[in-house]
Structures are given as C-alpha cells and as structure tokens.
Design a protein around this motif. Structure first.
Motif, PDB file in Angstrom:
ATOM      1  N   ARG A  37       0.730  -1.214  -0.079  1.00  0.00           N
ATOM      2  CA  ARG A  37       0.047   0.030   0.130  1.00  0.00           C
ATOM      3  C   ARG A  37       0.873   1.308  -0.006  1.00  0.00           C
ATOM      4  O   ARG A  37       0.572   2.297  -0.745  1.00  0.00           O
ATOM      5  CB  ARG A  37      -0.984  -0.048   1.174  1.00  0.00           C
ATOM      6  N   ASP A  38       2.057   1.052   0.819  1.00  0.00           N
ATOM      7  CA  ASP A  38       3.101   2.421   0.691  1.00  0.00           C
ATOM      8  C   ASP A  38       3.563   2.618  -0.362  1.00  0.00           C
ATOM      9  O   ASP A  38       3.575   3.731  -0.795  1.00  0.00           O
ATOM     10  CB  ASP A  38       3.632   2.154   1.965  1.00  0.00           C
ATOM     11  N   GLN A  39       3.980   1.512  -1.314  1.00  0.00           N
ATOM     12  CA  GLN A  39       4.653   1.812  -2.568  1.00  0.00           C
ATOM     13  C   GLN A  39       3.291   2.248  -3.579  1.00  0.00           C
ATOM     14  O   GLN A  39       3.714   3.288  -4.253  1.00  0.00           O
ATOM     15  CB  GLN A  39       5.005   0.499  -3.142  1.00  0.00           C
ATOM     16  N   ALA A  40       2.376   1.899  -3.462  1.00  0.00           N
ATOM     17  CA  ALA A  40       1.271   2.384  -4.356  1.00  0.00           C
ATOM     18  C   ALA A  40       0.823   4.020  -4.028  1.00  0.00           C
ATOM     19  O   ALA A  40       0.613   4.707  -5.171  1.00  0.00           O
ATOM     20  CB  ALA A  40      -0.171   1.588  -4.177  1.00  0.00           C
ATOM     21  N   LEU A  41       0.850   4.344  -2.747  1.00  0.00           N
ATOM     22  CA  LEU A  41       0.561   5.581  -2.398  1.00  0.00           C
ATOM     23  C   LEU A  41       1.621   6.730  -3.015  1.00  0.00           C
ATOM     24  O   LEU A  41       1.564   7.708  -3.419  1.00  0.00           O
ATOM     25  CB  LEU A  41       0.455   5.766  -0.793  1.00  0.00           C
ATOM     26  N   ALA A  42       3.060   6.032  -2.611  1.00  0.00           N
ATOM     27  CA  ALA A  42       4.146   6.784  -3.212  1.00  0.00           C
ATOM     28  C   ALA A  42       4.052   7.279  -4.686  1.00  0.00           C
ATOM     29  O   ALA A  42       4.273   7.943  -5.210  1.00  0.00           O
ATOM     30  CB  ALA A  42       5.424   6.225  -2.844  1.00  0.00           C
ATOM     31  N   SER A  43       3.622   5.938  -5.476  1.00  0.00           N
ATOM     32  CA  SER A  43       3.533   6.233  -6.943  1.00  0.00           C
ATOM     33  C   SER A  43       2.383   7.194  -7.363  1.00  0.00           C
ATOM     34  O   SER A  43       2.538   8.086  -8.263  1.00  0.00           O
ATOM     35  CB  SER A  43       3.048   4.690  -7.572  1.00  0.00           C
ATOM     36  N   ALA A  44       1.374   7.099  -6.453  1.00  0.00           N
ATOM     37  CA  ALA A  44       0.243   8.154  -6.617  1.00  0.00           C
ATOM     38  C   ALA A  44       0.810   9.523  -6.425  1.00  0.00           C
ATOM     39  O   ALA A  44       0.451  10.439  -7.384  1.00  0.00           O
ATOM     40  CB  ALA A  44      -1.048   7.664  -5.962  1.00  0.00           C
ATOM     41  N   ARG A  45       1.484   9.709  -5.367  1.00  0.00           N
ATOM     42  CA  ARG A  45       1.959  11.033  -4.973  1.00  0.00           C
ATOM     43  C   ARG A  45       3.049  11.549  -6.138  1.00  0.00           C
ATOM     44  O   ARG A  45       2.885  12.656  -6.495  1.00  0.00           O
ATOM     45  CB  ARG A  45       2.746  10.956  -3.592  1.00  0.00           C
ATOM     46  N   GLU A  46       3.783  10.549  -6.544  1.00  0.00           N
ATOM     47  CA  GLU A  46       4.764  10.874  -7.691  1.00  0.00           C
ATOM     48  C   GLU A  46       3.990  11.509  -9.028  1.00  0.00           C
ATOM     49  O   GLU A  46       4.483  12.320  -9.556  1.00  0.00           O
ATOM     50  CB  GLU A  46       5.611   9.830  -7.869  1.00  0.00           C
ATOM     51  N   ALA A  47       2.922  10.795  -9.402  1.00  0.00           N
ATOM     52  CA  ALA A  47       2.300  11.257 -10.311  1.00  0.00           C
ATOM     53  C   ALA A  47       1.237  12.539 -10.105  1.00  0.00           C
ATOM     54  O   ALA A  47       0.628  13.059 -11.085  1.00  0.00           O
ATOM     55  CB  ALA A  47       1.361  10.060 -10.854  1.00  0.00           C
ATOM     56  N   GLY A  48       1.223  13.006  -8.739  1.00  0.00           N
ATOM     57  CA  GLY A  48       0.340  14.219  -8.448  1.00  0.00           C
ATOM     58  C   GLY A  48      -1.054  13.663  -8.578  1.00  0.00           C
ATOM     59  O   GLY A  48      -1.980  14.584  -8.690  1.00  0.00           O
TER      60      GLY A  48
END
Length: 172
Positions: A37-48
């Motif tokens: 879940r943390d990796q997925a959230l980081a990917s989403a944040r990275e994409a804005g």
C-alpha cells in the motif's frame, strides 16, 4: 497531493485504503502488479494523483492511480446521460367540444414535450351524450395530428378505450 478526506460512496481514497497489499493499475491503465500500500501511495503522489480502490472485494483489492475529482465528475455525467435518455409519457386531455384557442394551447404544450424528447399521449374524453358523436372527437384528434406532424409521429394509430380516443406521439 490532494486531501485524504475525499471519499464517495464505496470508494476508498489514498490513506483510507486498509489492505497491506494491492493490485495496482497505472495512470494509462497498465497493470503494475501486486505492491504494498505504501508503494502504491508513493506512486500516486509521484504522479500527483490519487490512489483509488476500485474493486475492494478482490484478493488483493484493485487500486488505480487517477484524478479522483475527474473520476467523480465523469461518473456523475454518465449517470445524468442515462437518466436523460429515458423517455417520459406526458398526457394531453381534450374534449370533443374544446374550442380552437384552447386546443392551440394544448398543442403548444404537446410541442414542448416533444421537443424535450418525451412521448405525448393525446386523449379525447367523452362524457354522457358525447359518446353518440365519436366522429367529432376524431375530427379534433385529426386536427391535433396535423399540427404535431412536424415534431412527432403517431405510434400505433388511434385507439378507442371505452370513453376515450387515444393517440400516442413519439418525437422524430
């Protein structure tokens, strides 16, 4: 990053996703596999963008990276479109002795209904001794059919039901 308080119906967004692992779908719809879940959230944040749980009942739950505001807007628009496509049946009632001016008012109202893509049912109602003069009601109905011919077409012709003559118009 957007606020994490955005939540609509059954969709969990960003930090509200509870599962430790999720199947992640990227911005372009590509499968990114099963990640934490943390990796997925980081990917989403990275994409804005937001991480949205689209299939919570799967094992593991399916999450997608997207703009949640735009997603809600498109869903609402789609729901309105399907609702707008449903035709409604509107009824106009007249009597065989209805005057021409009153008939014109009813016909104009029927035209508005047809322009709004609704079906219009025109009923000529007979009372008492008027039943002996059904031909008068047919004249009124034929007059209405002529006036509404440009906006709608007659569906199924004229039918008689006890004390009524009925004709249904469908928008062209």
């Amino acid at each position: 990053m957007r606020s994490t308080t955005i939540e609509e119906k059954n969709y969990r967004v960003n930090e509200r996703i509870r599962s430790p692992q999720v199947r992640l779908i990227g911005v372009e719809g590509e499968q990114l596999g099963i990640v934490s879940r943390d990796q997925a959230l980081a990917s989403a944040r990275e994409a804005g963008l937001d991480l949205v749980e689209v299939a919570p009942n799967e094992q593991p739950p399916v999450c997608r990276i997207l703009d949640f505001g735009k997603f809600k807007y498109l869903q609402k628009k789609r729901a309105q479109k399907t609702q707008a496509q449903q035709m409604k049946l509107k009824e106009i009632r007249v009597r065989p002795g209805t005057g021409e001016a009153d008939l014109n008012v009813k016909i104009n109202r029927a035209k508005e209904f047809l322009e709004d893509r609704d079906k219009v049912q025109v009923s000529v109602i007979f009372r008492g001794r008027e039943l002996a003069h059904i031909d008068e009601g047919e004249k009124v109905l034929n007059y209405i059919i002529e006036r509404l011919a440009e906006l709608g077409k007659v569906e199924g012709g004229i039918s008689r039901q006890s004390r009524r003559l009925i004709c249904t118009f469908v928008p062209k």
